[in-house]
Design a protein around this motif. Structure first.
Motif, PDB file in Angstrom:
ATOM      1  N   LEU A  44      -2.451   8.732  -3.113  1.00  0.00           N
ATOM      2  CA  LEU A  44      -4.013   8.412  -4.737  1.00  0.00           C
ATOM      3  C   LEU A  44      -4.729   7.597  -3.219  1.00  0.00           C
ATOM      4  O   LEU A  44      -4.780   7.065  -3.209  1.00  0.00           O
ATOM      5  CB  LEU A  44      -3.126   7.074  -5.795  1.00  0.00           C
ATOM      6  CG  LEU A  44      -1.606   7.770  -5.990  1.00  0.00           C
ATOM      7  CD1 LEU A  44      -1.645   6.695  -7.475  1.00  0.00           C
ATOM      8  CD2 LEU A  44      -2.388   8.837  -6.955  1.00  0.00           C
ATOM      9  N   ASP A  45      -5.627   7.873  -3.576  1.00  0.00           N
ATOM     10  CA  ASP A  45      -6.922   7.482  -3.498  1.00  0.00           C
ATOM     11  C   ASP A  45      -7.613   6.719  -4.210  1.00  0.00           C
ATOM     12  O   ASP A  45      -8.582   5.843  -3.854  1.00  0.00           O
ATOM     13  CB  ASP A  45      -7.813   8.484  -2.732  1.00  0.00           C
ATOM     14  CG  ASP A  45      -8.159   9.422  -3.180  1.00  0.00           C
ATOM     15  OD1 ASP A  45      -8.030   9.896  -4.060  1.00  0.00           O
ATOM     16  OD2 ASP A  45      -9.357  10.332  -2.778  1.00  0.00           O
ATOM     17  N   GLN A  46      -7.505   6.894  -5.317  1.00  0.00           N
ATOM     18  CA  GLN A  46      -8.413   5.951  -6.198  1.00  0.00           C
ATOM     19  C   GLN A  46      -7.451   6.232  -7.444  1.00  0.00           C
ATOM     20  O   GLN A  46      -6.754   7.440  -7.708  1.00  0.00           O
ATOM     21  CB  GLN A  46      -9.670   6.652  -7.094  1.00  0.00           C
ATOM     22  CG  GLN A  46      -9.603   8.099  -7.502  1.00  0.00           C
ATOM     23  CD  GLN A  46     -10.598   8.437  -7.245  1.00  0.00           C
ATOM     24  OE1 GLN A  46     -11.887   7.502  -8.501  1.00  0.00           O
ATOM     25  NE2 GLN A  46     -11.624   9.438  -6.272  1.00  0.00           N
ATOM     26  N   PRO A  96       0.884  -1.349   0.148  1.00  0.00           N
ATOM     27  CA  PRO A  96      -0.031  -0.052  -0.091  1.00  0.00           C
ATOM     28  C   PRO A  96       0.853   1.198   0.385  1.00  0.00           C
ATOM     29  O   PRO A  96       0.295   2.844  -0.254  1.00  0.00           O
ATOM     30  CB  PRO A  96      -0.664  -0.104   0.868  1.00  0.00           C
ATOM     31  CG  PRO A  96      -0.942  -2.339   1.696  1.00  0.00           C
ATOM     32  CD  PRO A  96      -0.143  -1.969   1.090  1.00  0.00           C
ATOM     33  N   SER A  97       1.860   1.181   1.111  1.00  0.00           N
ATOM     34  CA  SER A  97       2.647   2.414   0.826  1.00  0.00           C
ATOM     35  C   SER A  97       3.407   2.856  -1.074  1.00  0.00           C
ATOM     36  O   SER A  97       3.676   3.875  -1.016  1.00  0.00           O
ATOM     37  CB  SER A  97       4.099   2.490   1.104  1.00  0.00           C
ATOM     38  OG  SER A  97       4.718   0.859   0.632  1.00  0.00           O
ATOM     39  N   ALA A  98       3.439   2.081  -1.519  1.00  0.00           N
ATOM     40  CA  ALA A  98       3.430   2.311  -3.050  1.00  0.00           C
ATOM     41  C   ALA A  98       2.662   3.483  -4.011  1.00  0.00           C
ATOM     42  O   ALA A  98       3.163   3.642  -5.105  1.00  0.00           O
ATOM     43  CB  ALA A  98       4.003   1.154  -4.100  1.00  0.00           C
TER      44      ALA A  98
END
Length: 92
Positions: A14-16, A8-10
């Motif tokens: 961004l949220d989408q 997830p850190s990649a």
């Protein structure tokens, strides 16, 4: 369908974002595969591949196509083809 990130850190902030999802519908282990472009359709049915041999000899080998890999342009084949044989792929 839910898609989750392995890291997830990649994603940063961004949220989408757009994604491409590939769904595998079949698998085969230890399969012989050749480029789809190596298949030669035979009338009235069936397929051959051209095999390059010693001294630049060539011969046709009948094969039966199995699972197609559209992403990589490969097809699983069965027949009188053995691992390590070189198949001829027509130039484009």
């Amino acid at each position: 369908m839910y898609v989750t990130l392995v890291r997830p850190s990649a994603a940063g902030t961004l949220d989408q974002a757009p994604v491409t999802v590939t769904i595998t519908t079949a698998t085969a282990r230890n399969a012989l595969v050749v480029p789809v472009t190596a298949l030669l359709a035979q009338a009235p049915s069936g397929y051959d591949v051209e095999v390059a041999g010693p001294g630049n000899t060539r011969r046709w080998v009948p094969v039966t196509p199995g699972i197609f890999d559209d992403t990589n342009g490969l097809v699983q084949v069965t027949g009188a083809l053995t691992p390590g044989q070189r198949v001829v792929v027509p130039a484009s």
